[in-house]
Design an enzyme around this catalytic site. Structure first.
Site, PDB file in Angstrom:
ATOM      1  N   LYS A   1      51.166  37.489  43.147  1.00 43.66           N
ATOM      2  CA  LYS A   1      49.716  37.534  42.892  1.00 43.66           C
ATOM      3  C   LYS A   1      48.993  36.662  43.922  1.00 43.66           C
ATOM      4  O   LYS A   1      49.323  35.489  44.102  1.00 43.66           O
ATOM      5  CB  LYS A   1      49.413  37.032  41.476  1.00 43.66           C
ATOM      6  CG  LYS A   1      49.883  37.986  40.393  1.00 43.66           C
ATOM      7  CD  LYS A   1      49.654  37.403  39.010  1.00 43.66           C
ATOM      8  CE  LYS A   1      48.200  37.349  38.623  1.00 43.66           C
ATOM      9  NZ  LYS A   1      48.009  36.743  37.275  1.00 43.66           N
TER      10      LYS A   1
HETATM   11  O1  LIG Z   1      45.657  35.731  35.526  1.00 46.41           O
HETATM   12  C1  LIG Z   1      44.576  35.982  34.980  1.00 46.41           C
HETATM   13  C2  LIG Z   1      44.410  35.902  33.534  1.00 46.41           C
HETATM   14  O2  LIG Z   1      44.859  37.092  32.948  1.00 46.41           O
HETATM   15  C3  LIG Z   1      43.026  35.531  33.142  1.00 46.41           C
HETATM   16  O3  LIG Z   1      42.954  35.521  31.762  1.00 46.41           O
HETATM   17  P1  LIG Z   1      42.003  34.469  31.006  1.00 46.41           P
HETATM   18  O4  LIG Z   1      40.600  34.757  31.418  1.00 46.41           O
HETATM   19  O5  LIG Z   1      42.251  34.743  29.552  1.00 46.41           O
HETATM   20  O6  LIG Z   1      42.450  33.100  31.418  1.00 46.41           O
END
Ligand SMILES: O=C[C@H](O)COP(=O)(O)O
Length: 222
Positions: free
Chosen positions: A86
């Site tokens: 990522k």
């Molecule tokens: O990696 C990204 C996450 O899925 C963001 O999720 P979140 O907004 O719940 O921290």
């Protein structure tokens, strides 16, 4: 449709894989840091649990293309297999995605606009990850952004898949699935919410009650 777990918690991963049709695990530095463990050791344990048929998405920390590429190669050497690195869609991240193309699979992350997704797709990202709830939280429309990204990918016939992320309710998940997102990544709470309905539980209780009224505690199979 691909269903992934957005967690690095071993217990949550084990339970989700046992219960639900999970295709892999996504992590980010915040999710990893929460576990307070050695980074590579934790990822290796996750890999042991999910095997190589399920994908694992792991995020880099560096913000310079050369260093991102080095980190990606290191993680790939240590964890390998069905791995996606990522990389945030900052300019240096886009450069790194281009550099890694054909060598290591990538997921362009921290996507907040269709334009970012478009550039990441053109650079060769295998997945783009728009953050639905974080968009909704700033009065934008997360589902609309996902929907537009799916449309653009189809218009230009990119091989890139959309992995919608950041959910706080099942309505957001329903919305991105209706918009044609190829994949969703959800946390442990959300995956359980996806299947929950009070009427389902009530109906099951009712079935058992009606059965017991006539059959007592007799089982179907004795
Ligand atoms: O990696 C990204 C996450 O899925 C963001 O999720 P979140 O907004 O719940 O921290």
């Amino acid at each position: 449709m691909l269903l992934l777990m957005d967690t690095a918690n071993i217990k949550e991963i084990k339970q989700s894989i046992e219960m639900y049709p999970i295709d892999g695990v996504t992590t980010n530095p915040s999710i990893i840091a929460k576990e307070k463990r050695d980074f590579i050791e934790l990822l290796k344990e996750i890999r042991d649990i999910i095997g190589y048929d399920k994908m694992l998405h792991v995020q880099v920390i560096s913000q310079k293309a050369d260093e991102i590429v080095e980190e990606a190669k290191y993680i790939n050497k240590e964890i390998g297999g069905n791995l996606y690195i990522k990389i945030p869609v900052i300019p240096e991240g886009i450069k790194a995605i281009k550099m890694l193309k054909g060598e290591i699979k990538t997921t362009a992350t921290a996507v907040f606009t269709p334009q970012q997704a478009l550039i990441a797709a053109k650079s060769g990202a295998d997945f783009v990850a728009p953050y639905v709830n974080r968009l909704d939280n700033i009065s934008a429309n997360g589902i609309k952004v996902v929907s537009d990204i799916v449309k653009l990918i189809n218009i230009y016939n990119f091989n890139t898949k959309v992995i919608a992320a950041s959910f706080k309710n099942v309505e957001q998940i329903y919305g991105v699935c209706m918009a044609g997102a190829h994949a969703i990544t959800v946390n442990y709470d959300m995956i359980n919410q996806l299947i929950f309905h009070p009427m389902t539980d009530w109906s099951v209780l009712q079935f058992v009650k009606d059965w017991e009224n006539f059959y007592g505690n007799k089982k179907i199979r004795t």
